[in-house]
Design an enzyme around this catalytic site. Structure first.
Site, PDB file in Angstrom:
ATOM      1  N   LYS B  84       0.823  -1.198   0.000  1.00  0.00           N
ATOM      2  CA  LYS B  84       0.000   0.000   0.000  1.00  0.00           C
ATOM      3  C   LYS B  84       0.869   1.264   0.000  1.00  0.00           C
ATOM      4  O   LYS B  84       0.567   2.235  -0.694  1.00  0.00           O
ATOM      5  CB  LYS B  84      -0.886  -0.018   1.245  1.00  0.00           C
ATOM      6  CG  LYS B  84      -1.911   1.084   1.312  1.00  0.00           C
ATOM      7  CD  LYS B  84      -2.824   0.858   2.514  1.00  0.00           C
ATOM      8  CE  LYS B  84      -3.835   1.963   2.699  1.00  0.00           C
ATOM      9  NZ  LYS B  84      -4.677   1.723   3.883  1.00  0.00           N
ATOM     10  N   LYS B 133      28.031 -12.220 -27.455  1.00  0.00           N
ATOM     11  CA  LYS B 133      27.779 -10.967 -28.188  1.00  0.00           C
ATOM     12  C   LYS B 133      27.135 -11.263 -29.536  1.00  0.00           C
ATOM     13  O   LYS B 133      27.662 -12.072 -30.308  1.00  0.00           O
ATOM     14  CB  LYS B 133      29.128 -10.268 -28.382  1.00  0.00           C
ATOM     15  CG  LYS B 133      29.066  -8.990 -29.178  1.00  0.00           C
ATOM     16  CD  LYS B 133      29.326  -7.777 -28.333  1.00  0.00           C
ATOM     17  CE  LYS B 133      29.277  -6.529 -29.195  1.00  0.00           C
ATOM     18  NZ  LYS B 133      28.657  -5.411 -28.508  1.00  0.00           N
ATOM     19  N   LYS B 159      28.043 -15.832 -19.622  1.00  0.00           N
ATOM     20  CA  LYS B 159      26.587 -15.883 -19.471  1.00  0.00           C
ATOM     21  C   LYS B 159      25.920 -15.610 -20.809  1.00  0.00           C
ATOM     22  O   LYS B 159      26.424 -14.873 -21.651  1.00  0.00           O
ATOM     23  CB  LYS B 159      26.121 -14.876 -18.424  1.00  0.00           C
ATOM     24  CG  LYS B 159      25.997 -13.435 -18.888  1.00  0.00           C
ATOM     25  CD  LYS B 159      25.083 -12.663 -17.941  1.00  0.00           C
ATOM     26  CE  LYS B 159      24.755 -11.260 -18.414  1.00  0.00           C
ATOM     27  NZ  LYS B 159      24.114 -11.159 -19.716  1.00  0.00           N
ATOM     28  N   ASP B 160      24.728 -16.187 -20.981  1.00  0.00           N
ATOM     29  CA  ASP B 160      23.880 -15.822 -22.105  1.00  0.00           C
ATOM     30  C   ASP B 160      23.551 -14.346 -22.037  1.00  0.00           C
ATOM     31  O   ASP B 160      23.503 -13.756 -20.952  1.00  0.00           O
ATOM     32  CB  ASP B 160      22.543 -16.583 -22.033  1.00  0.00           C
ATOM     33  CG  ASP B 160      22.609 -17.956 -22.683  1.00  0.00           C
ATOM     34  OD1 ASP B 160      23.513 -18.183 -23.502  1.00  0.00           O
ATOM     35  OD2 ASP B 160      21.743 -18.795 -22.367  1.00  0.00           O
ATOM     36  N   ASP B 161      23.290 -13.770 -23.196  1.00  0.00           N
ATOM     37  CA  ASP B 161      22.658 -12.465 -23.216  1.00  0.00           C
ATOM     38  C   ASP B 161      21.304 -12.638 -22.517  1.00  0.00           C
ATOM     39  O   ASP B 161      20.594 -13.606 -22.778  1.00  0.00           O
ATOM     40  CB  ASP B 161      22.445 -12.024 -24.672  1.00  0.00           C
ATOM     41  CG  ASP B 161      22.055 -10.563 -24.792  1.00  0.00           C
ATOM     42  OD1 ASP B 161      21.506 -10.006 -23.819  1.00  0.00           O
ATOM     43  OD2 ASP B 161      22.311  -9.968 -25.851  1.00  0.00           O
ATOM     44  N   HIS B 250      20.209 -11.658 -12.545  1.00  0.00           N
ATOM     45  CA  HIS B 250      20.376 -10.495 -13.424  1.00  0.00           C
ATOM     46  C   HIS B 250      19.409  -9.394 -12.984  1.00  0.00           C
ATOM     47  O   HIS B 250      18.262  -9.661 -12.668  1.00  0.00           O
ATOM     48  CB  HIS B 250      20.115 -10.888 -14.877  1.00  0.00           C
ATOM     49  CG  HIS B 250      20.661  -9.889 -15.852  1.00  0.00           C
ATOM     50  ND1 HIS B 250      20.055  -8.674 -16.074  1.00  0.00           N
ATOM     51  CD2 HIS B 250      21.761  -9.912 -16.630  1.00  0.00           C
ATOM     52  CE1 HIS B 250      20.771  -7.997 -16.968  1.00  0.00           C
ATOM     53  NE2 HIS B 250      21.801  -8.721 -17.324  1.00  0.00           N
ATOM     54  N   GLY B 322      30.332  -0.970 -19.656  1.00  0.00           N
ATOM     55  CA  GLY B 322      31.365   0.063 -19.765  1.00  0.00           C
ATOM     56  C   GLY B 322      32.724  -0.354 -19.225  1.00  0.00           C
ATOM     57  O   GLY B 322      33.566   0.505 -18.930  1.00  0.00           O
ATOM     58  N   GLY B 345      31.526  -5.607 -24.623  1.00  0.00           N
ATOM     59  CA  GLY B 345      32.219  -4.796 -25.609  1.00  0.00           C
ATOM     60  C   GLY B 345      33.713  -4.663 -25.331  1.00  0.00           C
ATOM     61  O   GLY B 345      34.517  -4.565 -26.257  1.00  0.00           O
TER      62      GLY B 345
END
Ligand SMILES: [Mg+2]
Ligand SMILES: [Mg+2]
Lengths: 397, 397
Positions: B84, B133, B159-161, B250, B322, B345
């Site tokens: 609530k 990727k 890990k998998d995407d 995740h 990043g 990346g």
């Protein structure tokens, strides 16, 4: 085939480019730097910006996501369209449009407004629903006596307090069998039917077994705090034919998901459209009138999403909190006459007790059907007269 | 016995009174207007304001909720403490403290940092993790080749995407058996072990069957989008001894729940403390460095909640997005040396390919252990040298 998500992003001169980066980033990753042959292969997986409409503070961005990229379930769909974007400041997910193929994967309500009315045998007026009051720490005798008082006043539906969980004093299974007997006796005596939504709670992996057990014991409706479990959990219960009960989806916790100005889901998507698609027969959400309130525009948008033509049964709108009998004209004016009038304090706070409280509501509801004023109706209903003295009449604006 | 929830409420001169109304409203409803005898009965169900600490914009309010009022599961607990209150503007739920009795109902990580290190046989350095990727629309051959490239570079976890779901090109079960074989061969050849977290997705009521099937087929870790299902779903998987695999939680979608300034959960509670209590072995969340970022203070608070002494195994911190090799000193400076360095990346963007990308990270990690500069380490690592040329070195502040 796929779905189109509608977002509000903070306005940006480069919105088209930003949106395209997201459409790619959330699907195949990149496009221009991959060879032509591969582009052919990946085409059916590629997200597309459908439109970017500039606004003053926010731009409306529509992105198409192909069905090829996700399984047809909401955890996959929501993770795709909002899993990462939820971290971006001021990114709102306000709508999703599903292609016919994907839409067909959703069950929609098993009963909906039509089915609920059939179960109750009530076709010609808004329904009246009550919430048990002050049951925490109380036993089955207390529970039974409240239920009897409410039924005597003409209540159609009663729900557990959503914060009443499995407990020793009023165990889940005992509440079901106790209510079943009382509701049955009430029917034998008066011919009036009623639904009692027992709070289906506890561990996620035990929900189906508990719901099936509830159905076997004669429960006739379930209350479910869907946002404590995720939308897909409700959908699973709706699809379980061994359960087969009306489900009242409670919006508890949805204030986190949809209640922030400028972020999160829209209420109309979460508590409206999606709650209907997954199979909520009734959707309970804060009314725009009480001390726990959402904006009127949000409440109306939820109501529209629950009831507009979309090929599925309609979900009953249950705007809640701050409702007393004098507000019925306002409620019907705002939400139409195919709704559930839901009250707690507006029933139990009646100075002549809950039976009179319920009777006052029923008189107010009848007045709305007959299109006479509450003041007029109060001439032949002492409970309504008393309610008006206590709380007044809100004239619809 | 019970729990104490810590909230931030918008500052108010009457905060004590407001808090007391909530403490009652969310438990027994009312107090002063009920008879003394009944008060005695209800005492053990009564919520209590523990403290109100005034602040400039927000007051810190602690409310105690007795265990007698809820079953020992997070859907019941969260519905009680925030179901609530989530509708009230600017009401934040920033922490929960559980009494020993209640705390003992949570499983905590099955493996945790210690167990994961044992599985990998790596005790003396930060672990290195990669994300597949551009696998969407690609087949198992592509998947296998990425996995081999990453393992060749010295990756510990892959890990998998999180947006890769059940699909025809790389089916869930095929990914498991394919990865198992590749990881086994890699171990036979090099003695190095690796964990592959396959994305456990789909319908809520099918999760346990799928997870058990994954375990039977030789999966050695699970990726789980916990916030698409609710925290309790992960807890159930953790407690299922027929699964018994490390779980990588995740944080997708948690931006809605915790990412709004001034509303919602704190990240440290949701992605930190609770993710650990329910049994996440690794918790992946946005780093403070990338384009999908959360504030440094939030990331540090998550890290602390995952690792501070509380009687449970520690959960691995996986700050993500990043990250390039030149950031390892900053990462270790901010998060300590018992963490998982996670990159996508920063591995695949390496101009000499993913194997070199992984090697560059491993060299940077080794340098952090040896307490030598990356520039120094780059003298004996061409991949690191190249990474530094591409991305530079961030000097920890
Ligand atoms: Mg919103
Ligand atoms: Mg927050």
């Amino acid at each position: 085939m796929g779905l189109t998500a509608t977002y509000l992003f903070p306005t940006d001169a480069n919105q088209q480019k930003i949106a395209e980066q997201h459409a790619l980033g959330l699907t195949i990753g990149s496009w221009t730097d991959i060879p032509h042959l591969e582009q052919e292969q990946l085409k059916k997986h590629k997200g597309e910006v459908i439109s970017v409409e500039k606004g003053e503070l926010k731009d409306t961005v529509k992105i198409f996501y192909p069905s090829a990229n996700f399984s047809a379930d909401l955890p996959a769909i929501l993770t795709t369209v909002y899993g990462k974007l939820s971290f971006f400041e001021g990114y709102e997910l306000i709508d999703m449009d599903f292609d016919a193929d994907l839409l067909g994967k959703f069950p929609g309500p098993r009963f909906g407004t039509k089915g609920i009315r059939e179960q109750l045998g009530v076709y010609d007026r808004p329904l009246l629903k009550a919430i048990f009051k002050g049951v925490m720490g109380k036993d089955l005798k207390f529970f039974s006596s409240q239920l009897e008082d409410l039924l005597a006043g003409g209540i159609d539906l009663i729900k557990d307090d959503e914060i009443l969980f499995e407990n020793e004093l009023t165990p889940f299974l005992k509440r079901i069998t106790t209510a079943k007997e009382i509701i049955h006796n009430h029917y034998e005596n008066t011919g009036a039917r009623a639904l009692y939504a027992v709070n289906l709670s506890g561990r996620t992996h035990e929900l189906h077994e508990k719901a099936e057990q509830a159905a076997e014991l004669g429960a006739n409706a379930l209350l479910f705090n869907v946002h404590a479990y995720g939308l897909d959990a409700l959908q699973g219960l709706r699809e379980n034919n061994n359960v087969g009960l009306p489900i009242l989806a409670h919006s508890a916790l949805s204030g986190v998901l949809a209640g922030q100005a400028g972020h999160g889901y829209s209420y109309s998507l979460l508590v409206g459209k999606l709650t209907r698609l997954i199979g909520g027969d009734l959707s309970l959400y804060p009314s725009p009138y009480g001390n726990v309130a959402i904006p009127l525009s949000d409440a109306l948008a939820i109501n529209q999403a629950l009831t507009e033509e979309n090929g599925f049964e309609q979900t009953f709108s249950v705007p809640s909190a701050g409702i007393h009998p004098g507000m019925v004209p306002q409620l019907v004016n705002d939400f139409g006459d195919n709704l559930v009038v839901n009250a707690g304090g507006g029933i139990f706070g009646h100075s002549d007790g809950p039976t009179a409280g319920a009777q006052a509501f029923r008189a107010a509801i009848d007045a709305s059907v007959q299109k006479i004023s509450l003041q007029e109706a109060a001439k032949t209903s002492k409970p309504l007269q008393q309610a008006i003295t206590q709380w007044g009449v809100i004239e619809p604006n």
